[in-house]
Design a protein around this motif. Structure first.
Motif, mmCIF file in Angstrom:
data_model
loop_
_atom_site.group_PDB
_atom_site.id
_atom_site.type_symbol
_atom_site.label_atom_id
_atom_site.label_comp_id
_atom_site.label_asym_id
_atom_site.label_seq_id
_atom_site.Cartn_x
_atom_site.Cartn_y
_atom_site.Cartn_z
ATOM 1 N N VAL A 81 0.312 -6.397 3.922
ATOM 2 C CA VAL A 81 -0.472 -5.296 3.573
ATOM 3 C C VAL A 81 -1.288 -5.194 2.566
ATOM 4 N N GLY A 82 -0.693 -6.003 1.412
ATOM 5 C CA GLY A 82 -1.472 -6.522 0.202
ATOM 6 C C GLY A 82 -2.066 -7.028 0.797
ATOM 7 N N GLN A 83 -3.085 -8.626 1.507
ATOM 8 C CA GLN A 83 -4.752 -8.543 2.142
ATOM 9 C C GLN A 83 -5.141 -7.758 2.924
ATOM 10 N N SER A 84 -4.090 -7.195 3.986
ATOM 11 C CA SER A 84 -5.041 -5.795 4.102
ATOM 12 C C SER A 84 -6.034 -5.578 3.108
ATOM 13 N N GLN A 85 -5.387 -4.741 2.402
ATOM 14 C CA GLN A 85 -6.018 -3.225 1.227
ATOM 15 C C GLN A 85 -6.914 -4.363 0.699
ATOM 16 N N MET A 109 -8.406 -4.032 -8.777
ATOM 17 C CA MET A 109 -7.668 -2.184 -8.795
ATOM 18 C C MET A 109 -8.811 -1.857 -10.142
ATOM 19 N N SER A 110 -8.957 -2.544 -10.861
ATOM 20 C CA SER A 110 -9.714 -1.776 -12.419
ATOM 21 C C SER A 110 -10.739 -2.145 -11.990
ATOM 22 N N ALA A 111 -11.606 -3.717 -11.568
ATOM 23 C CA ALA A 111 -13.384 -3.022 -10.938
ATOM 24 C C ALA A 111 -13.509 -2.177 -9.822
ATOM 25 N N PRO A 336 -10.329 3.022 6.330
ATOM 26 C CA PRO A 336 -10.533 3.083 5.399
ATOM 27 C C PRO A 336 -8.947 2.742 4.593
ATOM 28 N N LEU A 337 -9.970 2.540 3.006
ATOM 29 C CA LEU A 337 -8.394 2.265 1.886
ATOM 30 C C LEU A 337 -8.291 3.863 1.355
ATOM 31 N N ILE A 338 -6.432 3.505 1.867
ATOM 32 C CA ILE A 338 -5.703 4.592 0.928
ATOM 33 C C ILE A 338 -4.814 3.966 0.118
ATOM 34 N N GLU A 339 -5.345 4.766 -1.072
ATOM 35 C CA GLU A 339 -4.280 4.721 -2.253
ATOM 36 C C GLU A 339 -3.234 5.925 -2.488
ATOM 37 N N LEU A 340 -2.633 5.718 -3.771
ATOM 38 C CA LEU A 340 -1.706 7.010 -3.595
ATOM 39 C C LEU A 340 -1.538 7.249 -5.403
ATOM 40 N N LEU A 341 -1.501 9.027 -5.507
ATOM 41 C CA LEU A 341 -1.707 8.899 -6.599
ATOM 42 C C LEU A 341 -0.409 9.839 -7.270
ATOM 43 N N PRO A 342 0.693 8.893 -8.283
ATOM 44 C CA PRO A 342 1.583 9.544 -7.940
ATOM 45 C C PRO A 342 1.903 11.294 -8.589
ATOM 46 N N VAL A 343 2.908 11.951 -8.310
ATOM 47 C CA VAL A 343 2.780 13.192 -8.631
ATOM 48 C C VAL A 343 3.776 13.092 -9.651
ATOM 49 N N LYS A 344 2.984 14.271 -11.050
ATOM 50 C CA LYS A 344 3.407 14.115 -12.147
ATOM 51 C C LYS A 344 3.240 15.648 -12.616
ATOM 52 N N GLU A 345 4.215 16.360 -13.432
ATOM 53 C CA GLU A 345 4.457 17.591 -13.620
ATOM 54 C C GLU A 345 3.706 17.355 -14.925
ATOM 55 N N GLY A 346 3.407 18.928 -15.270
ATOM 56 C CA GLY A 346 2.566 19.260 -16.752
ATOM 57 C C GLY A 346 1.019 17.978 -17.573
ATOM 58 N N LEU A 356 -1.633 0.950 -5.250
ATOM 59 C CA LEU A 356 -2.009 0.370 -3.601
ATOM 60 C C LEU A 356 0.042 0.538 -2.267
ATOM 61 N N LEU A 357 -0.328 0.914 -1.289
ATOM 62 C CA LEU A 357 0.515 1.304 -0.544
ATOM 63 C C LEU A 357 2.163 0.516 -0.463
ATOM 64 N N ALA A 358 1.755 -0.989 -0.682
ATOM 65 C CA ALA A 358 3.070 -2.080 -0.847
ATOM 66 C C ALA A 358 3.771 -1.322 -2.540
ATOM 67 N N GLU A 359 3.051 -1.280 -2.984
ATOM 68 C CA GLU A 359 3.816 -0.649 -4.288
ATOM 69 C C GLU A 359 4.451 1.090 -4.230
ATOM 70 N N ALA A 360 4.819 1.560 -3.284
ATOM 71 C CA ALA A 360 5.543 3.160 -3.288
ATOM 72 C C ALA A 360 6.855 2.948 -3.288
ATOM 73 N N GLN A 361 7.659 3.767 -3.750
ATOM 74 C CA GLN A 361 8.807 3.645 -4.577
ATOM 75 C C GLN A 361 8.880 4.845 -3.314
ATOM 76 N N LYS A 362 10.493 4.149 -2.496
ATOM 77 C CA LYS A 362 11.632 5.762 -2.076
ATOM 78 C C LYS A 362 11.926 6.602 -2.336
ATOM 79 N N GLY A 363 11.459 8.214 -1.778
ATOM 80 C CA GLY A 363 11.489 8.953 -2.541
ATOM 81 C C GLY A 363 11.111 9.894 -3.630
ATOM 82 N N LYS A 364 9.418 9.107 -4.021
ATOM 83 C CA LYS A 364 9.038 9.371 -4.783
ATOM 84 C C LYS A 364 7.765 10.325 -3.709
#
Length: 547
Positions: A81-85, A109-111, A336-346, A356-364
């Motif tokens: 998945v890392g290579q694909s993204q 990702m910074s660039a 197309p490139l899919i990213e994930l934005l952590p949902v935070k309160e406040g 990126l997808l490989a960094e996603a955590q279960k339950g989040k």
């Protein structure tokens, strides 16, 4: 090694696709005449000719081959998945910098974030309406083809009889399959009139085929409209069936339709089609309520399957498990490139950065971010997912709600999932009522406060309840206070007024969907908005209030 791997896959893919194209052209020359004959034979009812049966068998063999190829591609991409993204990320950066500015330095990702800043879905829609962007609500090609082929293969594995000739019918102009397959695949198993897009013709084609195994519709809310229309115009449809084609009237089938309708909505689909096994619709935002209503009434006892989850940017998730009662989807890597934005309160939400997808955590929970390849717009779609597991290295998710469907008149932020929970609790306390549809409006949209505290205007379509009492209306406000402490506090202080609930007549939400479909700035279908931000749409429901 990674750089050598991907080009070899591309070359192999090109060779296989070329061979597939040549084979398909041969089949076109060989089997084109029997296709028209087959459609005519199906409408008259005799047994399929051996040549038509051979065509069906060969076409399904090719489809299974193509699905196996897509399954292999998915396996390779989800294992790497890392290579694909990274490949998709680099492609987006090259497009963003232009052909005269070759990539220099880092492509991390910074660039990527520096070259393509995040935009909100509402901002992207505004720019699109002003002509600054060229985006499309149509599913992206690669993901939609993969979702369609793998979905058909999964459906065939779970329900083998569905794919037999004449085994399924689509009753809406839109299809649950994200990508239209070329001939002869698109004609497989369908009983609908060839080329027909008129809803009445599609429904009549299905009603005259009692042996259906699968019923297809673009989305669940569209299928809800079909069954509501079937009940409202059942006698007209029965007369049309009784008249039949010239020389082929179907009085017995017309009598079966009348008898099935007389017994009410519960279990109607199985009375009309005793062999029916599964209902196929495309999952998207705002559809869960319709699925629940269909499963409790017209489609009681049937399984539901969605090949993919679609959002305003196209296909977001692939469903590989038709037997699972609640939709779980793999987020595909690549383009197309899919990213994930952590949902935070406040206030911390503004500081959140995508992963990126490989960094996603279960339950989040995460909000989906999509980079559109046509306009190179990196957009927060508003769709929120929760990670439930993994498929190789890719997250498996369920969809929670949409951030753009939040109610807030005093900063309380009642999310789509929270409001749906409160409304469901309230309706369960209304004896005999079944919720079919709902829409919400903040009072400022309709100027309905009249000097009182701001509040919510809630429009509902119900089955089993013709009038709403004050006690019924109060239940929703109490349930909202139970699910949201912030709302309860504002109600206690009088800063927010009680929610006002209105019962609308039959066909109100169908008229709303017709208005949405006619407006290019709304992603319907497939998404169904539950919070209305435009006064003309809110007034459309307001004019149809009956209680």
């Amino acid at each position: 090694m990674a750089s050598a791997f991907w080009p070899s896959v591309s070359c192999l893919e090109m060779l296989l696709l070329l061979f597939l194209l040549l084979l398909l052209l041969f089949l076109l020359l060989l089997l084109l005449p029997p296709l028209a004959v087959l459609q005519q034979q199906q409408s008259q009812g005799p047994r399929l000719s051996w040549l038509a049966g051979l065509q069906h068998h060969v076409a399904w063999g090719l489809l299974c081959w193509a699905a196996a190829w897509q399954q292999w591609r998915l396996e390779q991409r989800t294992l790497h998945v890392g290579q694909s993204q990274q490949q998709a990320l680099r492609w987006c950066l090259k497009r963003a910098q232009g052909p005269r500015c070759p990539l220099r330095g880092s492509t991390d990702m910074s660039a990527f974030r520096n070259h393509l800043p995040l935009t909100k879905a509402s901002q992207a829609q505004k720019e699109e309406s002003e002509g600054q962007l060229s985006t499309s609500n149509q599913p992206h090609g690669e993901a939609s083809v993969q979702a369609t082929l793998l979905g058909l293969a999964a459906l065939n594995k779970a329900y083998p009889e569905v794919q037999a000739p004449g085994g399924k019918a689509c009753v809406t102009p839109t299809s649950p399959w994200p990508h239209r397959l070329p001939w002869p695949w698109h004609a497989l198993s369908q009983v609908s009139p060839p080329g027909s897009k008129h809803p009445d013709a599609l429904l009549l084609g299905a009603l005259t085929s009692p042996g259906l195994r699968a019923l297809e519709a673009g989305t669940a809310v569209e299928l809800l409209d079909v069954f509501s229309g079937l009940e409202a115009h059942g006698e007209e449809l029965a007369e049309a069936i009784a008249a039949g084609n010239p020389g082929a009237p179907l009085p017995r089938r017309a009598a079966e339709l009348r008898e099935a309708l007389e017994q009410g909505p519960r279990g109607l689909a199985l009375r009309l089609w005793p062999k029916l096994q599964v209902v196929v619709t495309l999952d998207a935002g705002g559809q869960a309520e319709a699925v629940a209503a269909l499963g409790a009434l017209w489609c009681q006892g049937l399984d539901f399957f969605s090949p993919a989850y679609a959002a305003s940017g196209g296909v977001m998730g692939l469903n590989l498990w038709p037997e699972h009662p609640r939709g779980l989807y793999v987020l595909p890597p690549g383009a197309p490139l899919i990213e994930l934005l952590p949902v935070k309160e406040g206030p911390q939400e503004e500081a959140a950065t995508t992963i990126l997808l490989a960094e996603a955590q279960k339950g989040k929970e995460y909000e989906l971010v999509l980079t559109d390849h046509a306009s190179l717009t990196r957009c927060c779609l508003g769709d929120v997912v929760q990670v439930t597991g993994a498929y190789n290295q890719c997250p498996v998710v369920r969809f929670v709600g949409r951030r753009g469907q939040t109610l807030s008149v005093r900063g309380e932020d009642i999310g789509e999932d929270m409001f749906s929970e409160a409304l469901g609790r309230a309706v369960r306390q209304w004896p005999g009522a079944k919720l079919l549809d709902h829409g919400c409006v903040e009072s400022s949209i309709l100027d309905s406060s009249g000097g009182s505290a701001p509040h919510y205007e809630v429009f509902v379509a119900l089955r089993g309840l013709r009038n709403l009492s004050e006690e019924h209306r109060d239940k929703l406000d109490h349930c909202l206070q139970e699910v949201s402490p912030c709302y309860k506090s504002l109600r206690f202080r009088g800063s927010v007024g009680p929610a006002r609930v209105h019962l609308v007549g039959q066909g109100a939400f169908r008229a709303l969907r017709e208005a949405l479909a006619a407006c290019a700035s709304f992603p319907f279908p497939p998404e169904m908005p539950r919070v209305l931000r435009h006064r003309n749409l809110a007034q459309l429901l307001q004019r149809r209030v009956v209680s």
